[in-house]
Design an enzyme around this catalytic site. Structure first.
Site, short mmCIF file in Angstrom:
data_model
loop_
_atom_site.label_atom_id
_atom_site.label_comp_id
_atom_site.label_asym_id
_atom_site.label_seq_id
_atom_site.Cartn_x
_atom_site.Cartn_y
_atom_site.Cartn_z
N HIS A 161 0.94 -1.26 0.11
CA HIS A 161 0.01 -0.10 -0.09
C HIS A 161 0.91 1.10 0.07
O HIS A 161 1.64 1.46 0.85
CB HIS A 161 -0.96 0.10 1.32
N LYS A 594 -13.54 5.35 -8.09
CA LYS A 594 -12.71 6.67 -8.59
C LYS A 594 -13.65 6.98 -10.08
O LYS A 594 -13.54 8.02 -10.50
CB LYS A 594 -11.28 6.63 -8.87
#
Length: 936
Positions: A161, A594
């Protein structure tokens, strides 16, 4: 600067509950300790700078008379020397690390309190006992619950991440602080003084340790971190959780069968070292190294357990005669380990079980040495090593049989069976590593390969012919592009990992941005070149699951048709047959969010799950849905685990589920051993209950239909609003680049993965969903969590009966209630006044922010009307208290980040001033993430 109209009236600060007073005492103690350390090490001026800023931010939040407004506070911070800005940023960042530790400790205490009363009338919600009791009280019988437990296969998957900011060094330090706080509660006065001294020492080390790395971590650094979790947290936590589940079953339903006792409901997955989509540093060599290191760790843990068994299992042959099969294996062990025989044969002459376990320990040592030699590039000959986990399990079964024959059933259950269950869950591989790459990468590699051997472009029919034949496409003299060779080497790496550690070590291959059936056929053709697939065999052979990842809104809507096309394909039918008629499908929350915004993506994901499940049921295929959720609301997370599972569509997991665990969520959920246990327990409980629960049983079908029509309308309206701003113009992305620290995030050295997809142009299409979410969160706007929501809800609520429908949906439909709760939490954490300061001070589009401000206000107003309350998160005193406690200190970091961004951007490229400012910005990035949590 006056408060913006959109900022909701602050909720009254909740009075601390009596059970939460220890938490508040811990926070005060840690804050005072940090203050003393700063004063002692850095001096009076540094301490006073931090303390003055802390007090000023608190006074502003409380509305104290004479408190500085935001403009005055910004001017004050702007006037600070860079060195004091950087020091203050570290102070507030480390304060949040300590607060988070105190909150985790408090969760441990609360769990322990519930555990003391587990058999009573009120076991902890979502605990194993609570779950089994609910199932029994709802009329479920022992047999059907046992079948459900045996079927359970829950896989949390740890992923790399690029916004994870907690170093492994600090994870260990946090664990020591937590242990001291837990010990302090029951200590004597003299013991408490010693504990307080030790706490001060740990905080000193914390202050003197860099919270952000000075070098960008390599993939193998990230592998080391997830292995730390595996070795120190996940293995023991999963074993204890499994035991708790079985004991809860027995408490409510009676004695459990061996099938239930030895079931493996929980396995741990991993992407670190296997996820190469967009990360050029994940090479085939790294994938093999990651697998070998995981194998080394798990073999070491088995060795430790066997050592303990040697001490405990002291059965005497003259009291309990051993089975002949066990004695026979002692002879074969003696042949390969004569030195072990000579050293132990007299001492264990009447204790063959101990002798057998001693041989097993030596064989594990040999197996581990072989793994270490391979990782070092020096393969060693180890004739005593186990060939595979099956050979080890055969030995384990011999030991178990001896114990049961001797009448040591309870000793077998408590001392031995946990090892057998662990071996069944983790094999010789430890993690189940997934490999992932982009569909375009496979297409380009196969096109290059086909062109080099004179086949032109392979269409679907040509790929089917290849898969039904055995002619290799790759030969030693076929010239290939470097990128093509890397793709082929990846499949060869998967083969090496499987050959060394077993098929489960790397049997899942995920195709990012899958859009059609051909995307999976290409993977099968490439896998065939590495010897992983032979669909021409009878029966067909395949050692990998091919997994489409549907990410965008269009892909989610097409996903059922892609599956239908695959299931109708005679060649793919052979792949399904080889894999036990199982199909895994991954759905992407991040990119769909998104792409389409919160409402539209959430509804598309819900509908996709329903339709994919229906297609698989229609074709008799077992479906495992893999939920690619992040920690933040904008990426599909943000809910408590149990509520998130309850919100999934009914009938879509049937006990089989995978869920990504990412970024700071990993340290929150697994940083302390008892918290890891609770996380696993809640996940198993939620998955088990979901298999027996359907919210539609309590709602009229006509009302269900109305709910769905309403969601269709809300999603369509929010999609139009979201895409108009995000995708159909450049203004919002320009604001994003100007007002957020996303550019600085790319240089913050949090992870090995770039923020943009390779070859992508800077823009909304090229940036990854994680930094998109993270950037907006850093400036406290939280835009991906609410953009498009307010207008959609407000317009429907304004229609006759519209508000009543929304309220009824929130009351009756877990999905909608969870969706609103996540948006509500995001809005409660947002601060439009702080966001405006970023935009104004960093040169962003103030007029565009005003439009966003109005949409945020509509969102808050709609949420409050639907909930029928005057304040956000009004039903959670704990969350409101946490936000109230944290806000002043996040404010301080926000002010520091604004001034540091200005200084960094104004400084000359390559100058010392710019480098120092950039390092200080990295501290604020980490601190704001720690302060807001579930943000990236």
């Amino acid at each position: 600067m006056p408060t913006t109209e959109s900022t909701p009236a602050p909720a009254p600060e909740p009075t601390p509950r009596p059970e939460d007073l220890p938490l508040h005492e811990d926070v005060r103690r840690l804050a005072a300790t940090l203050g003393r350390v700063i004063h002692r090490i850095e001096g009076e001026e540094a301490f006073r700078t931090v303390e003055d800023l802390r007090r000023a931010c608190r006074a502003r939040r409380r509305g104290d008379a004479g408190a500085l407004d935001l403009d005055a506070l910004l001017d004050h911070v702007d006037a600070l020397p860079l060195a004091l800005c950087a020091l203050s940023a570290r102070a507030f960042t480390l304060f949040f690390l300590l607060i988070n530790t105190a909150e985790q400790v408090h969760r441990v205490r609360r769990r322990a309190t519930y555990a003391q009363h587990e058999g009573g009338d009120a076991p902890q919600v979502a605990s194993a006992r609570w779950t089994m009791r609910r199932l029994r009280e709802s009329g479920r019988n022992a047999a059907e619950v046992a079948r459900a437990v045996e079927r359970l296969d829950v896989r949390p998957v740890l992923t790399a991440h690029p916004t994870e900011s907690t170093r492994r060094t600090l994870l260990g330090l946090q664990a020591r602080v937590a242990d001291l706080l837990l010990r302090r509660a029951d200590a004597s006065d003299s013991e408490r003084r010693a504990i307080d001294d030790a706490l001060e020492g740990e905080v000193e080390l914390l202050w003197l340790t860099a919270e952000v790395r000075h070098d960008r971590p390599s993939v193998l650094d990230e592998v080391s971190t997830v292995l730390w979790y595996l070795e120190t947290r996940l293995l023991d936590a999963s074993a204890r959780t499994q035991d708790a589940l079985v004991r809860a079953y027995e408490a409510e339903f009676g004695a459990a069968s061996d099938a239930v006792r030895l079931a493996v409901p929980l396995r741990i997955g991993n992407w670190v070292g296997g996820d190469r989509d967009g990360n050029p540093f994940v090479t085939p060599e790294v994938t093999v190294a990651a697998a070998r290191r995981a194998s080394h760790v798990i073999l070491g843990r088995y060795r430790d357990v066997v050592d303990g068994l040697i001490e405990r299992l002291s059965l005497a042959a003259h009291i309990a005669p051993p089975p002949a099969a066990l004695l026979e294996t002692l002879e074969s062990d003696r042949a390969v380990l004569p030195e072990v025989w000579e050293a132990n044969r007299r001492r264990n002459a009447d204790e063959p079980l101990r002798l057998k376990l001693t041989f097993m320990a030596a064989r594990l040592d040999a197996t581990r040495r072989r793994v270490a030699s391979r990782d070092a590039g020096r393969p060693a000959h180890e004739p005593a090593a186990y060939d595979d986990v099956a050979a080890f399990e055969r030995d384990l079964q011999l030991v178990r049989g001896y114990l049961l024959d001797a009448g040591a059933a309870e000793a077998c259950r408590t001392a031995f069976d946990p090892l057998l269950a662990r071996v069944r869950a983790y094999g010789f591989h430890g993690f189940r590593m997934d490999v992932r790459d982009h569909a375009d990468v496979h297409a380009a590699a196969l096109d290059d390969l086909a062109a080099q051997v004179g086949l032109g472009t392979l269409d679907a029919d040509a790929m089917r012919r290849e898969l039904l034949g055995r002619r290799p496409l790759v030969g030693p003299h076929v010239p290939l592009a470097d990128a093509t060779r890397r793709v082929l080497d990846t499949f060869r790496a998967v083969r090496v990992v499987q050959d060394e550690s077993g098929e489960p070590a790397a049997s899942t291959y995920i195709v990012s941005m899958a859009t059609c059936a051909e995307d999976l056929l290409r993977v099968l053709v490439l896998a065939r070149e590495a010897g992983l697939v032979d669909l021409a065999a009878d029966p067909p052979v395949s050692r990998i699951d091919t997994v489409p990842l549907f990410e965008t809104l269009d892909d989610l809507e097409r996903a059922p048709d892609v599956l239908r096309a695959l299931f109708a394909d005679e060649v793919y039918a052979r792949q399904l047959a080889a894999r036990g008629r199982r199909q895994q499908v991954m759905i992407g929350y991040s990119d769909s969010g998104k792409d389409a915004g919160m409402l539209a993506s959430s509804w598309a994901l819900y509908r996709a799950q329903e339709m994919l499940s229906a297609v698989c049921r229609e074709h008799g295929i077992d479906l495992r849905l893999f939920h690619g959720r992040g920690g933040s609301v904008g990426r599909g997370g943000g809910s408590p685990v149990y509520r998130a599972l309850a919100a999934l569509p009914p009938g879509t997991n049937e006990g089989l589920i995978k869920i990504t665990e990412q970024g700071e969520i990993i340290s929150q959920q697994f940083g302390l051993a008892p918290i890891a246990e609770r996380t696993f327990e809640v996940t198993l409980s939620g998955t088990l209950l979901h298999a027996f629960t359907d919210w539609r049983d309590r709602v009229d079908p006509a009302e269900v239909a109305r709910f769905r029509e309403t969601m269709d309308a809300l999603a369509a309206r929010s999609l139009d609003l979201y895409r108009d701003l995000v995708h159909h113009g450049d203004a919002l992305f320009a604001l994003f680049l100007t007002a957020t620290p996303v550019t600085e995030l790319a240089a913050a050295r949090f992870g090995s993965r770039p923020a943009y997809r390779p070859g992508a142009k800077p823009g909304i299409e090229g940036i990854r969903a994680i930094p998109w979410q993270f950037g907006w969160t850093q400036i406290r706007l939280m835009l991906p969590g609410w953009l498009g929501v307010g207008s959609a809800l407000a317009e429907l609520a304004a229609k006759p009966g519209g508000l009543d429908v929304l309220r009824r949906m929130a009351e009756a439909w877990p999905f909608f209630d969870d969706l609103l709760a996540k948006i509500e939490m995001v809005c409660a954490k947002a601060d439009l006044e702080i966001a405006r300061a970023y935009v104004e001070r960093l040169g962003g589009d103030v007029q565009l922010l005003a439009e966003l401000d109005a949409e945020y206000a509509r969102t808050v107003d709609a949420l409050l009307r639907i909930r029928g309350t005057g304040h956000l998160v009004n039903d959670s005193d704990v969350l409101r208290a946490a936000i109230t406690l944290r806000n002043p200190y996040v404010d301080a970091l926000s002010l520091l980040q604004i001034t540091l961004l200005r200084r960094k951007r104004a400084a000359a490229e390559g100058s010392d001033e710019r480098a120092r400012a950039e390092e200080a910005v990295a501290a604020t990035l980490s601190g704001i993430a720690q302060g807001l949590r579930n943000t990236g």
